[in-house]
Write an enzyme that holds these catalytic residues in place. Structure first.
Site, PDB file in Angstrom:
ATOM      1  N   ALA A   1       0.545  -0.615  -1.026  1.00  0.00           N
ATOM      2  CA  ALA A   1       1.216  -0.679  -2.145  1.00  0.00           C
ATOM      3  C   ALA A   1       1.550  -1.900  -2.885  1.00  0.00           C
ATOM      4  O   ALA A   1       1.575  -2.235  -4.097  1.00  0.00           O
ATOM      5  CB  ALA A   1       2.680   0.402  -2.546  1.00  0.00           C
TER       6      ALA A   1
ATOM      7  N   GLY B   1       3.014  -2.490  -6.583  1.00  0.00           N
ATOM      8  CA  GLY B   1       3.003  -1.149  -6.947  1.00  0.00           C
ATOM      9  C   GLY B   1       2.062  -1.036  -8.246  1.00  0.00           C
ATOM     10  O   GLY B   1       2.413   0.063  -8.953  1.00  0.00           O
ATOM     11  N   GLY B   2       1.365  -2.022  -8.563  1.00  0.00           N
ATOM     12  CA  GLY B   2       0.508  -1.654  -9.858  1.00  0.00           C
ATOM     13  C   GLY B   2      -0.304  -0.566  -9.863  1.00  0.00           C
ATOM     14  O   GLY B   2      -0.300   0.326 -10.678  1.00  0.00           O
ATOM     15  N   LYS B   3      -0.992  -0.664  -8.747  1.00  0.00           N
ATOM     16  CA  LYS B   3      -2.063   0.804  -8.607  1.00  0.00           C
ATOM     17  C   LYS B   3      -1.087   2.108  -8.422  1.00  0.00           C
ATOM     18  O   LYS B   3      -1.408   2.984  -8.955  1.00  0.00           O
ATOM     19  CB  LYS B   3      -3.108   0.691  -7.518  1.00  0.00           C
TER      20      LYS B   3
ATOM     21  N   ASP C   1       4.052  -0.029   1.994  1.00  0.00           N
ATOM     22  CA  ASP C   1       3.338  -1.309   2.384  1.00  0.00           C
ATOM     23  C   ASP C   1       3.778  -2.115   3.607  1.00  0.00           C
ATOM     24  O   ASP C   1       4.995  -1.824   4.208  1.00  0.00           O
ATOM     25  CB  ASP C   1       3.601  -2.265   1.151  1.00  0.00           C
TER      26      ASP C   1
ATOM     27  N   CYS D   1     -10.067  -6.574  -4.070  1.00  0.00           N
ATOM     28  CA  CYS D   1     -10.332  -7.353  -5.050  1.00  0.00           C
ATOM     29  C   CYS D   1     -11.020  -8.626  -4.470  1.00  0.00           C
ATOM     30  O   CYS D   1     -10.692  -9.714  -4.599  1.00  0.00           O
ATOM     31  CB  CYS D   1      -9.092  -8.048  -5.990  1.00  0.00           C
TER      32      CYS D   1
END
Length: 394
Positions: A232, A235-237, A255, A348
């Site tokens: 996580a 926590g953006g996603k 996480d 990413c």
């Protein structure tokens, strides 16, 4: 501060970074020790520093300097991006000294520079980047030299696009929809007002790169599903998954480094999202899950324009370590997803070694699992570089 004094400050800060000090730490300390510098000064200096770090190798090459210094990096940066600004270097007051005859004689263009120098990436990554990107490598490398845009996600738990845009406008912030990503907005004016404005403070919008938003949407979290975000981070996603679920179902965030999630409860409260932040042992205890999101630790190569230090700190051994972590996280996801469920694997990263290769290795170890939707975004459209692959579990 006059513009030339800002360049002097950037040179001074870059000298410390070249010696190994973390950029954020040096910038923060400089701001504390130089209270005379206003917010616009600090923002401009930060931009100079990060622009130079994004172009660290090409700027040094352009300067022709034998040693890497803050002055050499700024000279090279100006030669590449704003040659007229060299006239600001007069030596008067707080301005840097003008380039002397020897410095000017050393100036050169990028013609003949090796690809990793011209493209601003480490030598050891060239073969893997070339394999992963093919003829797109020069264009991608060029995109990573520029600043990333500021993107927002409309929080559909609280607002629609029109309401969010109106609230941003009332805060003095201009934004526009991002093509191809529902609910994504790109800030086009006054981004530094964002966190002090009502739209952000009341949870109508969240800061999130548009491609990152697209990844969360492709994961297809269902309104009544049990969903685990296994990596996580901040926590953006997780918040994007919560919005896509419409506030229904069960969403668990975990996480391996719990400190990364320390702000998630506050962010979830602001967003109106119900998220259970889980301890390590709870991941299995709360299984099975219909969907496991695996935004795996990676090189971050698709987002280097946001954190250029990441590429210069990367070492060959790091890729081996990250590949092992990616395999471990995928194995854990497989153990807790229900039969017929899905694993949404994402990074990413631009590197096939962290993307397609990891999925292929997982499928080889797990007969019966199959690829679903697979997608890769290169930096620039709609946002950072990302890879996504849906894995369907039998």
């Amino acid at each position: 501060m006059i513009p030339a004094a800002r360049l002097s400050a950037a040179m001074e800060i870059l000298d410390e970074i070249v010696e190994g000090a973390p950029a954020e730490r040096v910038l923060t300390r400089w701001g504390r020790e130089n209270r005379f510098a206003g917010s616009k000064d600090r923002a401009a200096i930060r931009d100079h520093v990060y622009d130079a770090l994004r172009r660290r190798r090409s700027a040094l090459w352009r300067s022709g300097a034998a040693a890497e210094t803050g002055r050499a990096l700024i000279l090279g940066l100006l030669l590449e991006t704003d040659p007229a600004a060299l006239e600001l270097l007069t030596g008067a007051g707080h301005a840097p000294a003008p380039p002397d005859a020897d410095e000017r004689a050393a100036f050169r263009c990028l013609d003949g520079a090796p690809p990793p120098v011209a493209g601003d990436y480490p030598d050891f990554l060239h073969d893997e980047l070339a394999r992963s990107l093919g003829p797109a490598l020069p264009e991608v490398a060029a995109a990573l030299k520029d600043r990333a845009p500021v993107d927002l996600r409309v929080n559909r738990l609280k607002a629609g696009d029109d309401a969010a845009l109106a609230a941003l406008a009332a805060d003095g912030i201009a934004a526009a929809p991002v093509d191809g990503v529902p609910g994504a907005l790109r800030v086009t004016g006054n981004p530094r007002r964002l966190t002090g404005g009502r739209a952000y403070r009341d949870g109508l919008v969240e800061l999130q790169d548009a491609a990152s938003q697209a990844v969360a949407l492709l994961a297809r979290p269902g309104p009544g599903e049990a969903v685990l975000d296994l990596c996580a981070g901040g926590g953006g996603k997780t918040l994007a998954l919560a919005a896509a679920m419409g506030g229904q179902g069960r969403l668990v965030a975990f996480d391996a480094n719990p400190r990364r999630m320390r702000d998630l409860p506050v962010r979830a409260g602001r967003a109106g999202a119900r998220i259970r932040v889980a301890a390590d042992a709870e991941v299995e205890a709360l299984a099975p899950y219909d969907l496991v999101m695996v935004d795996a630790p990676c090189s971050g190569s698709g987002a280097w324009r946001r954190d250029p230090a990441q590429k210069w700190n990367l070492r060959p051994a790091d890729l081996d370590r990250l590949a092992a972590v990616q395999a471990q996280v995928l194995a854990r996801a497989r153990a807790v997803v229900r039969p017929g469920g899905r694993i949404a694997y994402a990074t990413c990263s631009l590197l096939a070694e962290e993307n397609e290769d990891r999925v292929a290795a997982f499928l080889a170890r797990n007969p019966g699992c199959a690829k679903g939707t697979e997608r890769r975004w290169l930096p620039g459209a709609p946002g950072d570089g990302f890879y996504f692959c849906e894995i369907i579990v039998p």
